[in-house]
Design an enzyme around this catalytic site. Sequence first.
Site, PDB file in Angstrom:
ATOM      1  N   GLU A  35      44.300  38.725  36.247  1.00  0.00           N
ATOM      2  CA  GLU A  35      43.483  39.600  37.095  1.00  0.00           C
ATOM      3  C   GLU A  35      42.254  40.099  36.360  1.00  0.00           C
ATOM      4  O   GLU A  35      42.350  40.517  35.199  1.00  0.00           O
ATOM      5  CB  GLU A  35      44.352  40.777  37.552  1.00  0.00           C
ATOM      6  N   HIS A  36      41.128  40.034  37.044  1.00  0.00           N
ATOM      7  CA  HIS A  36      39.833  40.443  36.482  1.00  0.00           C
ATOM      8  C   HIS A  36      39.474  39.592  35.271  1.00  0.00           C
ATOM      9  O   HIS A  36      38.796  40.066  34.362  1.00  0.00           O
ATOM     10  CB  HIS A  36      39.845  41.938  36.097  1.00  0.00           C
ATOM     11  N   GLY A 127      42.478  43.074  48.834  1.00  0.00           N
ATOM     12  CA  GLY A 127      42.680  42.292  47.616  1.00  0.00           C
ATOM     13  C   GLY A 127      43.271  40.921  47.901  1.00  0.00           C
ATOM     14  O   GLY A 127      43.810  40.265  47.013  1.00  0.00           O
ATOM     15  N   ASP A 174      38.408  33.096  43.981  1.00  0.00           N
ATOM     16  CA  ASP A 174      38.758  33.141  45.404  1.00  0.00           C
ATOM     17  C   ASP A 174      38.306  31.896  46.151  1.00  0.00           C
ATOM     18  O   ASP A 174      39.037  31.337  46.968  1.00  0.00           O
ATOM     19  CB  ASP A 174      38.147  34.392  46.054  1.00  0.00           C
ATOM     20  N   TYR A 226      33.913  47.625  40.156  1.00  0.00           N
ATOM     21  CA  TYR A 226      34.156  46.220  39.807  1.00  0.00           C
ATOM     22  C   TYR A 226      33.040  45.720  38.892  1.00  0.00           C
ATOM     23  O   TYR A 226      33.285  45.182  37.808  1.00  0.00           O
ATOM     24  CB  TYR A 226      34.230  45.384  41.089  1.00  0.00           C
TER      25      TYR A 226
HETATM   26  P1  NG1 Z   1      39.351  40.636  45.663  1.00  0.00           P
HETATM   27  O1  NG1 Z   1      40.528  41.351  45.187  1.00  0.00           O
HETATM   28  O2  NG1 Z   1      39.661  39.711  46.776  1.00  0.00           O
HETATM   29  O3  NG1 Z   1      38.253  41.566  46.017  1.00  0.00           O
HETATM   30  C1  NG1 Z   1      37.960  40.121  43.405  1.00  0.00           C
HETATM   31  C2  NG1 Z   1      36.989  39.006  43.053  1.00  0.00           C
HETATM   32  C3  NG1 Z   1      37.665  37.906  42.231  1.00  0.00           C
HETATM   33  C4  NG1 Z   1      38.440  38.471  41.036  1.00  0.00           C
HETATM   34  C5  NG1 Z   1      39.370  39.588  41.521  1.00  0.00           C
HETATM   35  C6  NG1 Z   1      40.080  40.276  40.391  1.00  0.00           C
HETATM   36  C7  NG1 Z   1      35.367  38.769  44.894  1.00  0.00           C
HETATM   37  C8  NG1 Z   1      34.917  37.928  46.019  1.00  0.00           C
HETATM   38  N1  NG1 Z   1      36.464  38.372  44.252  1.00  0.00           N
HETATM   39  O4  NG1 Z   1      38.836  39.698  44.423  1.00  0.00           O
HETATM   40  O5  NG1 Z   1      36.659  36.991  41.793  1.00  0.00           O
HETATM   41  O6  NG1 Z   1      37.587  38.908  40.016  1.00  0.00           O
HETATM   42  O7  NG1 Z   1      38.642  40.591  42.256  1.00  0.00           O
HETATM   43  O8  NG1 Z   1      40.866  39.385  39.678  1.00  0.00           O
HETATM   44  O9  NG1 Z   1      34.740  39.747  44.558  1.00  0.00           O
END
Ligand code: NG1
Length: 424
Positions: A35-36, A127, A174, A226
Amino acid sequence: MSDPLPALCARFRERFGVEPSAVVRAPGRVNLIGEHTDYNDLPVLPMALQRELRLALRPRRDARVVLCNLDPTFGPRNFELAPAIEPFPQGDWGNYAKAAAQILARECGVQRGFDALIEGDVPPAAGLSSSSALSVACGLACAHANELAVEPLVFADLMARGERYVGTHSGGMDQAICLNARADHALRIAFHPLRVEAVPLPSSWRFVVAHSLVLADKSGAAREAYNSRRAQCAAALREMLAVPEVAAAGASYPELLERLGAERLGWIAAQRLEGVLLQRFRHQISEGMRVARARQALIAGDAETFGQLMDESHASLALDYEVSHPELDRLVELARCHGALGARLTGAGFGGCAVALARQADAERVVAGLRREFYAARAVPAALAEPVLVARASAGASVQLWRPAHARIEPAATDRAERGEGAR
Ligand code: NG1
């Protein structure tokens, strides 16, 4: 479950007066571990979900993109396809379509727009990557309208770069899972260059995905949180590269982890970094190691170890990365209490979902425990039909030509529609 496509296509016909020519399906995803880390090019291990976005479309003769959504929360949007598209206001759902359209116009020269009707059941801000399902679906619709064929890994890379249009400096997980997922498999995704390995999921493992009921809306505060994590990781890496031993080993997170090992790297980081930068760096390297071990555990069918790595991942995300939320912590704790072998937040955090691993025989117990002790005491929004589900590892996005049932009986009617003689 009955096939949802005929009803969607009937609604398309009502809205646009003509049959759609194709239907795109793009799944949401749950990240099992890693994650991240994608924005630092460290591998991740997600799988696609049975929740998906569906888009019926018909190419237009001009460059206009017309989008309607069956969910009235998302009002109609339209815009002109071009290499530089002015965004809608921040947070507008139409920006995900513009993101895909702009990069395809810029890098592939597409010029032809399309009419689209969208529906889906991936909850937003959870998420589970509803945003990438939307941008990938719009990208595939645009490619279809322009008869553009792009190999899935190349398309995933395009869509990942395209989606930064919305202002999140996200990684490529994603879009890669959405386009390359395989039923009954998780996907180990590595970056730079993008590559995927499908790893079969043991048939007795179940992943329970549970919504914290806290929205992680990445068009607002969560976006800043983020982006700041990504900037802190870059700052920590710059600091570390000032150490000659580190600089001699490489310049990226994967290179350093591979050549120096987590232990040595952790020791140097503890001397060189402090505060938030040390915490962020520690999460990156520990999570990087966990993904490698989780892959091995998956291959070996070792659910205990996989569960333990999920627990460790959650602790690191909560303490070092500071992206958890008290409601996510509670879900994780309850899942473990009711028989899960491990649990963690999934996706960007700040709210959204948790994922727990359970043996097949225990999955319903976990679900029932969460219903009783988490959801019963909270107001579950009606829009969130089912806040907890047992995930089914599903296939990646697809484009399917649409042939309405009557066309098989009356080919002449379809020919007329295809020549554009419907009531557009
Ligand atoms: P989500 O949780 O769907 O917002 C985001 C990022 C990913 C990744 C994850 C954390 C977008 C589109 N996606 O996903 O690339 O960094 O957080 O692992 O922002």
